[in-house]
Write an enzyme that holds these catalytic residues in place. Structure first.
Site, PDB file in Angstrom:
ATOM      1  N   TRP A  99       0.949  -1.449  -0.014  1.00 12.02           N
ATOM      2  CA  TRP A  99      -0.312  -0.147  -0.012  1.00 12.02           C
ATOM      3  C   TRP A  99       0.966   1.112   0.122  1.00 12.02           C
ATOM      4  O   TRP A  99       0.558   2.142  -0.603  1.00 12.02           O
ATOM      5  CB  TRP A  99      -1.295  -0.148   0.900  1.00 12.02           C
ATOM      6  CG  TRP A  99      -1.742  -1.165   0.842  1.00 12.02           C
ATOM      7  CD1 TRP A  99      -2.260  -1.572   2.026  1.00 12.02           C
ATOM      8  CD2 TRP A  99      -2.707  -1.242   0.083  1.00 12.02           C
ATOM      9  NE1 TRP A  99      -2.715  -2.764   1.722  1.00 12.02           N
ATOM     10  CE2 TRP A  99      -3.633  -2.144   0.745  1.00 12.02           C
ATOM     11  CE3 TRP A  99      -3.208  -0.582  -1.138  1.00 12.02           C
ATOM     12  CZ2 TRP A  99      -4.734  -3.236  -0.315  1.00 12.02           C
ATOM     13  CZ3 TRP A  99      -4.389  -1.345  -1.985  1.00 12.02           C
ATOM     14  CH2 TRP A  99      -4.889  -2.467  -1.351  1.00 12.02           C
ATOM     15  N   ASP A 166      -1.892   6.673   6.361  1.00 17.24           N
ATOM     16  CA  ASP A 166      -2.882   6.066   5.999  1.00 17.24           C
ATOM     17  C   ASP A 166      -3.449   4.747   6.979  1.00 17.24           C
ATOM     18  O   ASP A 166      -2.432   4.090   7.124  1.00 17.24           O
ATOM     19  CB  ASP A 166      -2.446   4.815   4.811  1.00 17.24           C
ATOM     20  CG  ASP A 166      -3.093   4.148   3.950  1.00 17.24           C
ATOM     21  OD1 ASP A 166      -4.429   3.677   4.720  1.00 17.24           O
ATOM     22  OD2 ASP A 166      -3.001   3.099   2.953  1.00 17.24           O
ATOM     23  N   LYS A 190     -12.407  -2.378   6.907  1.00 19.62           N
ATOM     24  CA  LYS A 190     -12.035  -2.573   7.099  1.00 19.62           C
ATOM     25  C   LYS A 190     -12.169  -2.299   8.994  1.00 19.62           C
ATOM     26  O   LYS A 190     -12.237  -3.644   9.985  1.00 19.62           O
ATOM     27  CB  LYS A 190     -10.343  -2.631   7.432  1.00 19.62           C
ATOM     28  CG  LYS A 190      -9.533  -2.502   6.001  1.00 19.62           C
ATOM     29  CD  LYS A 190      -9.078  -3.773   5.619  1.00 19.62           C
ATOM     30  CE  LYS A 190      -8.759  -3.593   3.817  1.00 19.62           C
ATOM     31  NZ  LYS A 190      -7.620  -2.335   3.489  1.00 19.62           N
TER      32      LYS A 190
HETATM   33  C1  LIG Z   1      -7.012  -1.819   2.157  1.00 18.84           C
HETATM   34  C2  LIG Z   1      -6.139  -0.715   1.959  1.00 18.84           C
HETATM   35  C3  LIG Z   1      -5.725   0.210   1.718  1.00 18.84           C
HETATM   36  C4  LIG Z   1      -6.743   0.425  -0.523  1.00 18.84           C
HETATM   37  O1  LIG Z   1      -7.870   0.684   0.239  1.00 18.84           O
HETATM   38  P1  LIG Z   1      -9.023   0.923  -0.506  1.00 18.84           P
HETATM   39  O2  LIG Z   1     -10.252   1.393   0.352  1.00 18.84           O
HETATM   40  O3  LIG Z   1      -9.507  -0.481  -1.274  1.00 18.84           O
HETATM   41  O4  LIG Z   1      -9.301   1.684  -1.981  1.00 18.84           O
HETATM   42  C5  LIG Z   1      -5.140   1.179   0.840  1.00 18.84           C
HETATM   43  N1  LIG Z   1      -4.213   1.084   2.700  1.00 18.84           N
HETATM   44  C6  LIG Z   1      -4.416  -0.041   3.881  1.00 18.84           C
HETATM   45  C7  LIG Z   1      -2.969  -0.061   4.447  1.00 18.84           C
HETATM   46  C8  LIG Z   1      -5.240  -0.615   3.238  1.00 18.84           C
HETATM   47  O5  LIG Z   1      -5.561  -2.044   4.239  1.00 18.84           O
END
Ligand SMILES: *Cc1c(COP(=O)(O)O)cnc(C)c1O
Length: 357
Positions: A99, A166, A190
């Site tokens: 990511w 993030d 998540k």
């Molecule tokens: C799942 C995830 C993403 C991607 O998220 P989307 O909403 O599917 O674009 C980005 N960063 C992390 C840390 C993730 O776990």
């Protein structure tokens, strides 16, 4: 049979959150209409988004001067929003996994990117430390929890420049000091909601500084000025967010989530370390994630991997297959995972050990 959902995302939500959403999809707020068919401009929905924003601020103790947004597009779209809005000349990134790498790729479209450190050579089995953040960078980007590799930054970092984080997979699982961040974002699917909404917490005074023209929808200020209602927001996922936020509050808030996360993680890591059939994949124990617990079969038990997966699945352990980049197993233990789920997984591992000893 009762199933425990260890899937990495979209993932487990509290049962009452799912029920409240299902009910609102049938009839919302005694309106005689479904949540899916009403205008986002009704006062009934306005109350939902207002309370959701207020609860994000309350639960994370967001200080004055920050805005909370609910947007579409997922965390992946934020990989581009962030440099679009904040990168004038140079940005610094910590490369802790897939990511983070995807975020770097987007930032490079907008300016110079300094990768201060990378865990790539060790397949991201630890979080690099002792790196230098350039003092002239516009911001420093981190991924606080690396969902795929099971590593996590357990503390807020000190940085000479604004930190952009993030927090897709660990938001609301640990007490954070929001003022140490310039911007926090993440996909909600998540730890917060169903798929379809992205949260952003941004320090207002960082915006409006880049010289490039910003497309209306990409400019955070558009969404701040319209309370995330410039265009139609993802109504149902925002409703689900609100239910989760209420649930977090009812459980004792983020400190309670943090305590439970530690208990769950300790229980499972202890078993991984004790049980001769398994081995944790993260090499630096202090970097082990409390949200995504990655492990593989011990080196002399590799041939039992498929068998254990089937054995665990048959006992109701859903979604423990590891990501293809790591292999083995990944038990995601997000906020809604009851300790009973982790106990059941530990018992499954012990039963498997007995069966083969
Ligand atoms: C799942 C995830 C993403 C991607 O998220 P989307 O909403 O599917 O674009 C980005 N960063 C992390 C840390 C993730 O776990």
């Amino acid at each position: 049979m009762k199933k425990f959902n260890f899937g990495a995302g979209p993932s487990i939500l509290p049962q009452e959150v799912i029920k409240a959403t299902a009910e609102a999809c049938l009839e919302f707020d005694n309106m005689g209409l479904s949540l899916m068919e009403i205008s986002h401009r009704t006062k009934n929905f306005q109350a939902v988004i207002d309370e959701a924003i207020a609860l994000v601020k309350e639960l994370l103790k967001v200080p004055e001067g920050y805005s909370v947004l609910f947007l579409g597009g997922g965390a992946s779209t934020q990989f581009c929003y962030v440099p679009f809005n904040l990168l004038e000349k140079k940005a610094a990134y910590l490369n802790t996994g897939v990511w983070a790498r995807k975020a770097v790729k987007e930032a490079k479209l907008f300016g110079e990117v300094v990768e201060v450190a990378s865990g790539a050579a060790a397949n991201y089995t630890y979080i690099p430390k002792n790196y230098q953040i350039p003092a002239d960078a516009d911001y420093f980007h981190i991924t606080t929890n690396n969902t795929i590799y099971g590593t996590e930054l357990h503390e807020d970092i000190d940085s000479p420049v604004p930190v952009v984080a993030d927090m897709s997979s660990d938001i609301f699982s640990r007490v954070i000091d929001v003022k140490k961040y310039g911007l926090i974002y993440g996909g909600a699917q998540k730890n917060l909601s169903m798929a379809g909404v992205t949260f952003v917490i941004v320090r207002d005074d960082l915006l409006g500084k880049v010289s490039r023209p910003l497309p209306t929808m990409i400019d955070y200020r558009t969404h701040i000025s319209k309370g995330s209602m410039f265009n139609t927001p993802p109504v149902v996922p925002i409703f689900t967010c609100l239910q989760t936020l209420r649930w977090i509050k009812s459980q004792g808030g983020v400190p309670a989530m943090e305590k439970l996360a530690k208990e769950r993680a300790e229980l499972l890591y202890n078993e991984i370390d004790r049980n001769p059939f398994f081995r944790g994949t993260v090499t630096h124990k202090e970097d082990r994630s409390f949200m995504n617990i990655c492990f593989v079969m011990a080196d002399d038990k590799k041939e039992l991997e498929d068998e254990f997966r089937e054995f665990a699945t048959a006992r109701g352990m859903h979604g423990i297959k590891g990501h293809r980049d790591v292999g083995g197993f990944r038990a995601s233990t997000y906020n809604a995972m009851p300790i009973e789920g982790v106990k059941a997984l530990v018992e499954t591992m012990q039963e498997f050990e007995r069966l083969h000893s």
